[in-house]
Design a protein around this motif. Structure first.
Motif, short mmCIF file in Angstrom:
data_model
loop_
_atom_site.label_atom_id
_atom_site.label_comp_id
_atom_site.label_asym_id
_atom_site.label_seq_id
_atom_site.Cartn_x
_atom_site.Cartn_y
_atom_site.Cartn_z
N LEU A 131 62.33 -27.59 69.72
CA LEU A 131 63.74 -27.80 70.00
C LEU A 131 64.44 -28.81 69.20
CD1 LEU A 131 63.70 -27.73 73.93
CD2 LEU A 131 64.28 -25.93 72.56
N GLU A 132 63.83 -29.02 68.01
CA GLU A 132 64.43 -29.70 66.91
C GLU A 132 64.95 -28.57 65.80
OE1 GLU A 132 63.63 -33.64 66.20
OE2 GLU A 132 63.81 -33.39 68.42
N PRO A 133 65.94 -29.22 65.31
CA PRO A 133 66.17 -28.23 63.91
C PRO A 133 65.27 -28.40 62.95
CG PRO A 133 67.84 -30.03 64.38
CD PRO A 133 66.76 -30.21 65.31
N VAL A 134 65.37 -27.50 61.76
CA VAL A 134 64.26 -27.66 60.83
C VAL A 134 65.12 -27.59 59.47
CG1 VAL A 134 62.20 -27.00 62.00
CG2 VAL A 134 63.78 -25.18 60.86
N MET A 135 64.55 -27.94 58.42
CA MET A 135 64.98 -27.61 57.24
C MET A 135 64.11 -26.27 56.78
SD MET A 135 64.73 -31.15 54.73
CE MET A 135 65.12 -30.34 53.27
N ALA A 136 64.85 -25.42 55.84
CA ALA A 136 64.28 -24.36 55.32
C ALA A 136 64.61 -24.01 53.83
CB ALA A 136 64.55 -23.04 56.15
N LEU A 137 63.61 -23.36 53.27
CA LEU A 137 63.72 -23.08 51.81
C LEU A 137 65.07 -22.57 51.32
CD1 LEU A 137 59.95 -22.37 50.60
CD2 LEU A 137 61.54 -24.19 49.86
N PRO A 138 65.11 -21.39 51.63
CA PRO A 138 66.63 -20.68 51.66
C PRO A 138 67.85 -21.29 51.81
CG PRO A 138 65.41 -19.63 53.42
CD PRO A 138 64.56 -20.60 53.01
N TYR A 139 67.74 -22.20 52.97
CA TYR A 139 69.04 -23.04 53.48
C TYR A 139 69.13 -24.22 52.57
CZ TYR A 139 72.46 -25.37 56.32
OH TYR A 139 73.67 -25.97 56.67
N HIS A 140 67.99 -24.80 52.38
CA HIS A 140 68.07 -25.99 51.43
C HIS A 140 68.53 -25.81 49.99
CE1 HIS A 140 67.03 -30.01 50.09
NE2 HIS A 140 66.18 -29.55 49.29
N LEU A 141 68.26 -24.29 49.59
CA LEU A 141 68.70 -24.02 48.09
C LEU A 141 70.22 -23.91 48.37
CD1 LEU A 141 68.84 -22.62 45.36
CD2 LEU A 141 68.06 -20.61 46.52
N TYR A 142 70.50 -23.11 49.41
CA TYR A 142 72.21 -22.97 49.63
C TYR A 142 72.70 -24.54 49.49
CZ TYR A 142 76.47 -22.09 52.20
OH TYR A 142 77.47 -22.15 52.42
N ILE A 143 72.25 -25.36 50.31
CA ILE A 143 72.93 -26.62 50.24
C ILE A 143 73.01 -27.31 49.08
CG2 ILE A 143 72.46 -28.98 51.43
CD1 ILE A 143 73.95 -26.94 53.44
N LEU A 144 71.90 -27.41 48.39
CA LEU A 144 71.73 -27.99 47.19
C LEU A 144 72.50 -27.48 46.16
CD1 LEU A 144 67.78 -28.14 46.31
CD2 LEU A 144 69.41 -30.04 46.70
N PHE A 145 72.93 -26.14 46.11
CA PHE A 145 73.83 -25.59 45.18
C PHE A 145 75.20 -26.04 45.80
CE2 PHE A 145 76.90 -22.45 44.35
CZ PHE A 145 77.04 -22.34 43.06
N ASN A 146 75.58 -25.65 47.05
CA ASN A 146 76.75 -25.66 47.55
C ASN A 146 77.55 -27.11 47.59
OD1 ASN A 146 78.65 -23.51 48.35
ND2 ASN A 146 78.71 -24.49 50.42
#
Ligand SMILES: Nc1ncnc2c1ncn2[C@@H]1O[C@H](COP(=O)(O)OP(=O)(O)OP(=O)(O)O)[C@@H](O)[C@H]1O
Ligand SMILES: [Mg+2]
Lengths: 294, 249, 280
Positions: free
Chosen positions: C226-241
């Motif tokens: 029930l905890e949020p997680v990090m994920a590679l594709p989303y992390h990529l999006y955040i790093l860029f965005n």
């Protein structure tokens, strides 16, 4: 009927299998119904045409202004434009693979096409934004290079593998007699392909295109990162816009459940799904007509 | 008493009737050959007996078939019927298992667990089909490595392993060389001492060599069934004469 | 003469489009290696994001972990329904009416945009059932997304098994489930595994559905449901965005693509193995 003449244990096993298969497939309908239910207030308050053709999206205003015309137009530009770019290349590649590629080259190309489908859309979006958009900015001296066109270009690369795989399959289904007949007539292979094989395979090739259109309409990350995300009605392919999937992805997290904004995003989702389904059903009807027409 | 009995049996694929009003009996401990031109319904007739015909799309039937006195339409559990009626097909099929597990495929399902019982069944069945000496050193090897003729004998052994009372064979030798064919014919003759055997064959010589009785089918109708010698030498029907005369030139 | 030129132009079109595909893939891979390769180190793989704002330094370990959790959970949720549905379609329903309907539903499901799946799970899981933005919601969304992939690939692998085996087994009176368990399933195992791998890869790369159901900019990705997680594709999006770090973005993209290509190649070799088995 299925039960007749089976042992008890087998009856139990097969009823479990039937129930699981039925229930999990019905999930699709459950999804649609759920999204319809969540978006219901929008349809009853604003109405279908007000929602679809309203050109202002200010869901947080009082009263909220909820119209998605500019997103629908953006979606159509992006997806239609992607096909415009992808179709000649995809068909060309499919014909190349089916008829012209030397065997070893084809043996390399097929897995390559497979791998292109394996690259996730966020990576395409990222590369598009980091490379392509930058390139436009420098080359044409723009403040920002994001546009529907940039999104189309990247989407095109993403859907080409689908067009290639499905059209090549369609071309291969054409009976070999036609090839032999054409070769016997002494026409060039290019002529044979374009005039005889492609028309015979047009049903499958057209289907490939429509499938690609459906994918392009629903694709989220690439358009989110490339289309520019402005809510204004795009005037051309080179304007910015915000296609429907991007709208959902960007705003869903910030809505309060029960608010018009929240409901409106579900209405957007419903419109998107129905557009995709309509395209797929439309194609089936059209293909049946084509088939009957000969 | 007859072992297999067709009573006013009709079979259809969709609207198309492929067997018309078949009435025929097959006795115990005998070999009956079924002959007829291609597409006349021989395979359908065989597969109706163990009710595998209904696996095909659009198949249906009326009338009845009795196996060991019981109607096949009333069986509560199909596996009981199919255990009683073994079947061997035209293409030799080795299940993708070892030679041993091919033979034991049925027995294991029917609950034989004891190691020595399993071994005994396997050896007995492989001996019955004269395969034991050829394979006894490689029982655990994949059956796919066997030759066509060996696979076909393995298929018979597999069918025998569940102790059927009836054995149906659909052109079992049509893809085999003469030597393998000879082996299988010999073994069928021996098996007939305890089994009701019905064999479909396109080879009229084979029908003459091994069968006690022969039935001739044409366009889904049973034209004639008689002791083999009579059917070939003095058939009642001119249609039969026409068909078997190919044999005499 | 004019004809010859047309022919030549056509031939040029076919070759160029074919080679372009090859060039695109190579360009993507080479460019990612060039830009991202220098920043991949054991620290990058095994450390958490650091610096200020978070992500400008450090590594992507929680994102890798989170992605693995997500695809594992997606597989756990979808594998049983997926395989059973495939088994129904290939062994039990066959060409019956119900099978036809299920086939149609599954096929339509495959065409549903993944953001819609995210939307549905957001409303049902995140809000209504109170899971919040969580690993569970993300795994559930991805499971819905890969379900049709699993069904179609397993169904086709099962259907490709020699029909004679079914006929022979049936004639011995054994049950369908026994035949399935002893013959059909082992025979189709390589193809089914290939399909499962493809599904895993598909889930690992999906961004839109987890963006609205599971992903956080920073999380420990401990595996708590029930905890949020990090994920590679989303992390990529955040790093860029969020303009955190282009170098890290390229390196993350390279890790992600590397992982997916690895899965893909594994799946491809398994399916060609299956083809060889089927030809036997
Ligand atoms: N699954 C099916 N669906 C529809 N029609 C079928 C099917 N199987 C067989 N038939 C038709 O039923 C008729 C009888 O077929 P069957 O296989 O019983 O003939 P056969 O006597 O065994 O022929 P052969 O000697 O060539 O093996 C044929 O006309 C065939 O076309
Ligand atoms: Mg036949």
């Amino acid at each position: 009927m299925i039960y007749r003449g089976l042992g008890l244990k087998e009856k139990i096993i097969s009823s479990i299998i039937i129930s699981v298969a039925t229930v999990s497939s019905l999930l699709l309908l459950a999804m649609l119904i759920f999204i319809l239910r969540e978006s219901w207030p929008i349809w009853s308050q604003i109405g279908v045409s007000g929602f679809l053709f309203g050109s202002s999206w200010r869901p947080l205003n009082t009263p909220p202004e909820i119209g998605i015309l500019s997103m629908i137009v953006s979606t159509m530009w992006v997806a239609g434009g992607a096909l415009l770019i992808a179709a000649p290349l995809g068909f060309g590649c499919a014909i190349f693979l089916a008829e012209f590629a030397p065997r070893p080259l084809a043996a390399i190309l097929r897995p390559v096409i497979n791998m292109l489908t394996g690259i996730p859309s966020v990576v395409y979006g990222f590369l598009g934004a980091a490379v392509l958009v930058k390139f436009f900015e420098v080359k044409f001296d723009l403040a920002s290079g994001e546009s529907l066109f940039a999104a189309s270009l990247i989407l095109a690369i993403m859907v080409i593998p689908f067009i290639v795989a499905n059209s090549e399959a369609a071309l291969r289904l054409v009976a070999p007699e036609y090839r032999h007949a054409g070769i016997a007539l002494g026409v060039s292979r290019q002529y044979l392909t374009l005039r005889i094989l492609v028309p015979l395979a047009r049903k499958g090739m057209f289907g490939a295109l429509v499938l690609a259109f459906g994918r392009a309409m629903g694709e989220t990350m690439a358009v989110l990162m490339l289309a520019g995300n402005t809510l204004r009605l795009p005037g051309s392919w080179f304007d910015k816009g915000e296609p429907l999937p991007a709208l959902i992805a960007l705003e869903l997290g910030s809505t309060t459940p029960g608010s018009s904004h929240h409901q409106a995003l579900f209405a957007v989702g419903l419109v998107l799904v129905l557009m995709v389904i309509a395209v797929n059903i439309g194609i089936n009807l059209l293909l049946n007509r084509l088939q009957k027409g000969g | 008493m007859s072992t297999v009995e067709f009573i006013d049996f009709h079979a259809f694929y969709g609207q198309k009737a492929v067997l018309h009003n078949i009435n025929v009996e097959f006795g115990p401990k005998s070999i009956t050959a079924i002959i007829g031109p291609s597409g006349c319904g021989k395979t359908t007739l065989l597969r109706s007996i163990n009710r595998t015909a209904e696996m095909e799309r659009g198949f249906n039937s009326h009338g009845d078939i009795r196996v060991l006195g019981g109607s096949i339409k009333e069986v509560r559990n199909l596996s009981v019927l199919r255990r009683q009626v073994g079947m061997v097909y035209q293409t030799p099929v080795a299940l993708p298992l070892s030679i041993m597990e091919n033979v034991l495929f049925g027995p294991r399902y029917y609950g034989v667990k004891n190691r020595s019982d399993l071994d005994a069944i396997m050896e007995k069945c492989l001996r019955q089909v004269a395969l034991w000496d050829e394979v006894k050193d490689r029982l655990k090897r994949p059956a796919a490595q066997l030759s066509g003729g060996q696979k076909q004998r393995l298929a018979i052994a597999r069918a025998l392993a569940v102790e059927p009372r009836v054995l149906l064979l659909d052109e079992p030798c049509s893809s085999l060389d003469p030597a393998s064919t000879g082996l299988i014919e010999d073994l069928l003759t021996q098996l007939a001492e305890g089994l009701c055997i019905i064999i479909v064959t396109h080879n009229l010589f084979q029908a003459r060599r091994i069968s006690h009785e022969t039935a001739f089918i044409l366009d889904g109708r049973l034209i004639e069934k008689a002791p083999t010698q009579k059917l070939f030498e003095s058939p009642d029907s001119p249609k039969t004469r026409g068909f078997v005369s190919g044999l005499f030139g | 003469m004019k004809k010859a030129i047309t022919d030549l132009l056509l031939l040029g079109w076919f070759w160029v489009s074919g080679l372009l595909i090859l060039v695109i893939l190579l360009a993507i891979i080479i460019y990612l290696i060039w830009r991202g390769g220098p920043f991949i180190s054991s620290g990058f793989i095994l450390e958490s994001p650091g610096g200020f704002p978070l992500g400008t330094e450090g590594g992507i370990f929680p994102a890798i972990k989170g992605t693995l959790w997500l695809i594992l959970l997606a597989l756990v949720i979808s594998i049983v329904p997926g395989l059973l549905t495939a088994i129904y379609l290939s062994e039990y329903g066959r060409s019956g009416r119900l099978a036809e309907i299920i086939n149609l539903l599954v096929q339509s499901m495959a065409g549903i945009p993944s953001i819609i799946t995210g939307l549905f799970v957001y409303a049902l899981g995140v809000v209504t059932l109170g899971w919040g933005i969580s690993l569970l919601a993300g795994g559930f969304a991805l499971a819905i997304m890969v379900f049709p992939v699993i069904v179609v690939s397993s169904r086709d692998a099962l259907l490709a098994v020699d029909e004679n085996y079914r006929l022979v087994a049936n004639s011995l009176g054994v049950s369908k489930s026994y035949t399935l368990y002893r013959v059909i399933f082992p025979r189709a195992a390589a193809g089914i595994t290939a399909g499962l791998l493809l599904a895993l890869g598909y889930a690992a790369g999906a961004t839109a559905p987890i963006m609205v159901t599971a992903a956080a900019v920073i999380a420990s990705s401990s595996g708590a449901l029930l905890e949020p997680v990090m994920a590679l594709p989303y992390h990529l999006y955040i790093l860029f965005n969020e303009h955190l770090s282009m170098n890290h973005a390229y390196a993350t993209a390279l890790v992600l693509v590397g992982l997916l290509l690895f899965i893909n190649i594994l799946a491809l070799s398994l399916s060609s193995l299956q083809e060889r088995i089927n030809r036997h």
